[in-house]
Design a protein around this motif. Structure first.
Motif, PDB file in Angstrom:
ATOM      1  N   PHE A   1      41.477 -33.460 -23.624  1.00 58.41           N
ATOM      2  CA  PHE A   1      40.820 -33.259 -24.908  1.00 58.41           C
ATOM      3  C   PHE A   1      41.850 -33.352 -26.030  1.00 58.41           C
ATOM      4  CE2 PHE A   1      37.585 -31.737 -22.157  1.00 58.41           C
ATOM      5  CZ  PHE A   1      36.381 -31.759 -22.858  1.00 58.41           C
ATOM      6  N   LYS A   2      41.396 -33.906 -27.179  1.00 60.08           N
ATOM      7  CA  LYS A   2      42.204 -33.950 -28.396  1.00 60.08           C
ATOM      8  C   LYS A   2      41.615 -32.973 -29.410  1.00 60.08           C
ATOM      9  CE  LYS A   2      43.581 -38.828 -28.226  1.00 60.08           C
ATOM     10  NZ  LYS A   2      43.494 -40.134 -28.947  1.00 60.08           N
ATOM     11  N   LEU A   3      42.499 -32.220 -30.043  1.00 60.53           N
ATOM     12  CA  LEU A   3      42.087 -31.334 -31.115  1.00 60.53           C
ATOM     13  C   LEU A   3      42.440 -32.012 -32.439  1.00 60.53           C
ATOM     14  CD1 LEU A   3      40.967 -28.659 -32.160  1.00 60.53           C
ATOM     15  CD2 LEU A   3      43.262 -27.681 -31.894  1.00 60.53           C
ATOM     16  N   ILE A   4      41.403 -32.396 -33.200  1.00 61.85           N
ATOM     17  CA  ILE A   4      41.586 -33.167 -34.424  1.00 61.85           C
ATOM     18  C   ILE A   4      41.218 -32.281 -35.608  1.00 61.85           C
ATOM     19  CG2 ILE A   4      40.907 -35.259 -35.667  1.00 61.85           C
ATOM     20  CD1 ILE A   4      40.083 -36.447 -32.969  1.00 61.85           C
ATOM     21  N   ARG A   5      42.167 -32.169 -36.558  1.00 60.42           N
ATOM     22  CA  ARG A   5      41.952 -31.358 -37.748  1.00 60.42           C
ATOM     23  C   ARG A   5      42.314 -32.195 -38.979  1.00 60.42           C
ATOM     24  NH1 ARG A   5      44.831 -25.868 -37.285  1.00 60.42           N
ATOM     25  NH2 ARG A   5      43.135 -25.619 -35.768  1.00 60.42           N
ATOM     26  N   ASN A   6      41.314 -32.368 -39.850  1.00 61.91           N
ATOM     27  CA  ASN A   6      41.503 -33.164 -41.062  1.00 61.91           C
ATOM     28  C   ASN A   6      41.965 -34.592 -40.745  1.00 61.91           C
ATOM     29  OD1 ASN A   6      40.792 -30.935 -42.670  1.00 61.91           O
ATOM     30  ND2 ASN A   6      42.924 -30.208 -42.699  1.00 61.91           N
ATOM     31  N   GLY A   7      41.409 -35.157 -39.682  1.00 64.52           N
ATOM     32  CA  GLY A   7      41.727 -36.525 -39.298  1.00 64.52           C
ATOM     33  C   GLY A   7      43.044 -36.687 -38.585  1.00 64.52           C
ATOM     34  N   GLU A   8      43.744 -35.609 -38.256  1.00 63.66           N
ATOM     35  CA  GLU A   8      45.057 -35.679 -37.609  1.00 63.66           C
ATOM     36  C   GLU A   8      45.002 -34.953 -36.273  1.00 63.66           C
ATOM     37  OE1 GLU A   8      49.729 -34.406 -38.422  1.00 63.66           O
ATOM     38  OE2 GLU A   8      48.176 -34.079 -39.951  1.00 63.66           O
ATOM     39  N   VAL A   9      45.538 -35.590 -35.249  1.00 59.88           N
ATOM     40  CA  VAL A   9      45.566 -34.992 -33.909  1.00 59.88           C
ATOM     41  C   VAL A   9      46.696 -33.967 -33.865  1.00 59.88           C
ATOM     42  CG1 VAL A   9      45.829 -35.420 -31.452  1.00 59.88           C
ATOM     43  CG2 VAL A   9      44.648 -37.103 -32.879  1.00 59.88           C
ATOM     44  N   ILE A  10      46.326 -32.713 -33.609  1.00 59.32           N
ATOM     45  CA  ILE A  10      47.350 -31.662 -33.592  1.00 59.32           C
ATOM     46  C   ILE A  10      47.648 -31.164 -32.189  1.00 59.32           C
ATOM     47  CG2 ILE A  10      46.776 -30.935 -35.933  1.00 59.32           C
ATOM     48  CD1 ILE A  10      45.209 -28.611 -34.747  1.00 59.32           C
ATOM     49  N   HIS A  11      46.806 -31.539 -31.221  1.00 64.03           N
ATOM     50  CA  HIS A  11      47.082 -31.105 -29.857  1.00 64.03           C
ATOM     51  C   HIS A  11      46.299 -31.977 -28.875  1.00 64.03           C
ATOM     52  CE1 HIS A  11      48.158 -28.546 -26.503  1.00 64.03           C
ATOM     53  NE2 HIS A  11      46.862 -28.453 -26.170  1.00 64.03           N
ATOM     54  N   ILE A  12      46.948 -32.277 -27.735  1.00 69.19           N
ATOM     55  CA  ILE A  12      46.308 -32.990 -26.628  1.00 69.19           C
ATOM     56  C   ILE A  12      46.584 -32.181 -25.360  1.00 69.19           C
ATOM     57  CG2 ILE A  12      46.218 -35.099 -25.259  1.00 69.19           C
ATOM     58  CD1 ILE A  12      47.150 -36.638 -27.675  1.00 69.19           C
ATOM     59  N   GLY A  13      45.535 -31.820 -24.642  1.00 63.08           N
ATOM     60  CA  GLY A  13      45.741 -31.038 -23.428  1.00 63.08           C
ATOM     61  C   GLY A  13      44.470 -30.933 -22.596  1.00 63.08           C
ATOM     62  N   GLU A  14      44.550 -30.117 -21.556  1.00 57.53           N
ATOM     63  CA  GLU A  14      43.416 -29.925 -20.655  1.00 57.53           C
ATOM     64  C   GLU A  14      42.759 -28.574 -20.927  1.00 57.53           C
ATOM     65  OE1 GLU A  14      44.965 -30.299 -16.752  1.00 57.53           O
ATOM     66  OE2 GLU A  14      45.339 -32.469 -16.903  1.00 57.53           O
ATOM     67  N   LEU A  15      41.516 -28.459 -20.438  1.00 53.89           N
ATOM     68  CA  LEU A  15      40.756 -27.234 -20.636  1.00 53.89           C
ATOM     69  C   LEU A  15      40.987 -26.259 -19.488  1.00 53.89           C
ATOM     70  CD1 LEU A  15      37.279 -28.535 -21.890  1.00 53.89           C
ATOM     71  CD2 LEU A  15      39.218 -27.731 -23.256  1.00 53.89           C
TER      72      LEU A  15
END
Length: 687
Positions: free
Chosen positions: A619-633
């Motif tokens: 999963f990617k965590l996107i804030r204000n159009g910018e990816v701030i984290h990539i990881g698993e759940l």
């Protein structure tokens, strides 16, 4: 007998030398015996050199001067160049013994002359006489006088966009089916031929290719033409290549006659095509201009007589004339290597009358004409101005578009070629001098930096570390495609090379042209392909039976198919890349903090808005159009139940494995997966 013994004793007492004794020991019997022996044996006459009346030549003082060359010194000493160079080997300071080397030190010159056994005297350097240049270029003659000019046939070039019916038009004009012989109905190279019009006049037509890859060949066609017939399809109107032709003709000030083709089709729009031509700057006759527009149907032969009459009228208004006597001048339209007849070229004579035995020079090639053929392959005795002719007898293959000039002898042709080759090398050296200077500066900069580093380290002697590296690396490990291009005519090979020039050299895969040429594939080409692991593209040439199993030989007769095959080959050499595929997205509605043992973790209360969310994927965590984290759940729950997937429109709680990740309201969670996918080159040749 007694008298002979007495004479011998007398001579011995007088001390006469032995070599002179035979002069006194002759008698009658000995004379008769020698005469008889001489009659039996052949006479041997011995010739002795006559003594010269002049005394042995003695050398006086040799005149020398500062900056004298070694050759000039040898001539002054009246000795051979080798002798003087050998003497210089024993003179200290005479390091350069080349004939053109200049000796600056007078003491060294004196010592050389002294070791040659001569005396020397210093004089002023003699004034150099202007050396006559033996190797000179040949240029076209000045314009002919009006009384020597006679009318000549016009040279008409048919141009236009691909598949607008240029070749079909020419077929109808000369009553031959040429398009059937062209690969895919596309003209692959320029064809030149003469057409006899119904009014008895002759017109030389050039059929130039309509494909975008042959823009250079179309440019050559416009440069040697008198009139341009621009073929425009009434159903398509003005296309990209139509604009190129109009611009090209306007730059060269060549009259244009528009042949509006395919008027028999239902979708033909004649008025719209005329409006587009007006927008391109053509002054049409019906709007008060001088550009004729002839609606025709090349397939059905509609209005072809009107088009021929327009061409004849335009040629009459231009008053085309040329000189039929004197050295021949012409232009190479096309050149090729025939498997049986050798090197051939199609040319148009622009001045003079070409006959067998003429000595021709074109670029860096020359020929002694052995035979002449017309456009039907029939032998002819001569070719007059405005006539296309095929020339047999070239020593080297001339370049299409080069000027042909006649010279008086083979010796003059060799002299011209030497001059042109020297000038070509000089121009090449001037073009490369900036690159050479840049390399020298780069090398000097590296050297000075390394020397300064050694001085700071207290090391004043440079030592190599390990074995010396190669100056040029044969293979840097990057993907590479090597090709060999063989074509039927020079124009086809030139067009292919022009397309290959559009390839980006900084691309991930290298593209190298190992060799190119005109003619059938030879054993040398096959051996070269084995050495470089190259692909041989045979463009409309014969493919040999031998060697095809060990080397990849790919025959083709349409240029864009060759480029498509080459693009696939380049793509196959590229490494596969990792590609992301988005499976679903969710909007974070609210953040919840829950206890997980002794620590609190953030849970994103979310709603799936597209696709499907899968717990096992990333999963990617996107804030204000910018990816701030990539990881698993760590957890995916629907209500209170742990689930593996969430469908579109369902709310859920999502928690990352990393406890420091805190999704906030308004963030986007994108579920994605990755897979390896083959790369494709982004090379765009322009068609």
């Amino acid at each position: 007998m007694f008298s002979t013994i007495i004479r011998y004793q007398f001579r011995r007492n007088l001390g006469i030398p032995n070599q002179c004794r035979t002069l006194f020991t002759t008698d009658v019997f000995s004379k008769r015996r020698k005469t008889a022996e001489e009659k039996k044996s052949p006479k041997i006459i011995e010739y002795s050199p006559k003594k010269s009346a002049n005394k042995t030549k003695t050398f006086g003082t040799v005149d020398i001067w500062r900056n004298i060359t070694v050759r000039e010194l040898a001539n002054a000493c009246d000795k051979s160049l080798d002798d003087v160079q050998e003497v210089m080997l024993y003179v200290k300071g005479a390091d350069d013994i080349e004939p053109s080397a200049r000796l600056e030190d007078v003491k060294i010159i004196r010592e050389i002359v002294q070791k040659c056994g001569l005396k020397s005297k210093i004089v002023a350097a003699p004034e150099k006489e202007e050396i006559e240049i033996k190797d000179r270029d040949v240029v076209p003659r000045p314009p002919a006088s009006p009384e020597n000019l006679r009318p000549r046939p016009p040279v008409v070039t048919v141009m236009g966009h691909v598949d607008h019916g240029k070749t079909t038009l020419l077929d109808s004009l000369r009553g031959a089916d040429v398009a059937a012989g062209e690969a895919g109905g596309i003209t692959q190279h320029i064809g030149a031929f003469t057409v006899q019009l119904s009014n008895g006049e002759s017109v030389t037509f050039l059929d130039t290719p309509g494909h975008a890859a042959f823009s250079a060949m179309r440019a050559r066609g416009a440069n040697i033409t008198d009139i341009v017939v621009l073929v425009v399809a009434a159903e398509d109107g003005v296309m990209a290549q139509t604009r190129e032709v109009i611009k090209l003709a306007q730059e060269t000030n060549v009259p244009i006659i528009v042949a509006l083709n395919k008027i028999d089709k239902p979708e033909a729009d004649i008025e719209n095509s005329k409006r587009e031509l007006l927008q391109m700057g053509l002054n049409l006759e019906e709007y008060g201009g001088d550009v004729q527009v002839i609606p025709i149907s090349a397939l059905k032969g509609t209005n072809l007589d009107l088009l021929a009459e327009s061409v004849s009228t335009q040629a009459t208004l231009m008053g085309l004339q040329s000189e039929y006597v004197g050295p021949v001048e012409g232009v190479v339209v096309e050149s090729q290597t025939h498997s049986k007849r050798g090197k051939l070229s199609t040319a148009i004579v622009t001045r003079g009358t070409l006959r067998k035995g003429s000595i021709l020079v074109s670029g860096l090639a020359h020929a002694k004409v052995r035979a002449l053929f017309d456009h039907n392959g029939q032998p002819v005795e001569e070719a007059t101005p405005g006539t296309p002719v095929e020339i047999l007898g070239w020593r080297e293959l001339p370049m299409a578009g080069d000027l042909i000039l006649e010279v008086e002898s083979d010796r003059k042709a060799s002299s011209v070629l030497r001059y042109r080759q020297a000038e070509s090398q000089k121009m090449k050296a001037e073009e490369n001098i900036e690159h050479i200077k840049a390399k020298e500066e780069e090398h000097l900069e590296k050297y000075l930096a390394a020397r300064e580093a050694r001085r700071l380290a207290g090391k004043f002697k440079m030592r190599n570390k390990g074995p010396r590296q190669k100056e040029i690396s044969s293979d840097d490990g990057s993907p590479r495609v090597n090709v060999i291009i063989k074509g039927d005519v020079h124009g086809s090979v030139e067009a292919i090379l022009d397309v290959l020039e559009t390839y980006d050299r900084n691309d991930k895969c290298k593209l190298d042209v190992v060799h190119y040429g005109v003619g059938d594939i030879t054993e040398g080409d096959i051996e070269l392909a084995k050495t470089f692991n190259a692909i041989i593209y045979a463009f409309s040439v014969n493919v040999p039976m031998k060697g095809t199993k060990t080397v990849s030989i790919r025959p083709c007769n349409i240029i864009y198919r060759l480029i498509d095959d080459l693009k696939e080959e380049i793509s196959s050499k590229l490494q596969p890349v990792e590609v992301e595929e988005v499976l679903g997205e969710a909007n974070v509605l609210q953040q919840f903090m829950i206890n997980d043992g002794r620590k609190q973790v953030a849970v994103a209360g979310s709603r799936c808005v597209s696709g499907t969310l899968k717990k096992k994927e990333k999963f990617k965590l996107i804030r204000n159009g910018e990816v701030i984290h990539i990881g698993e759940l760590e957890s995916m729950r629907h209500l209170k139940n742990e689930v593996d997937s969430i469908k579109n429109g369902v709310e859920c709680g999502l928690r990352f494995k990393e406890a420091y990740v805190h999704p906030e309201q308004g963030d986007i969670l994108a579920c994605f997966t990755t897979h390896m996918e083959a790369q494709k080159t982004d090379w765009d040749p322009g068609f």
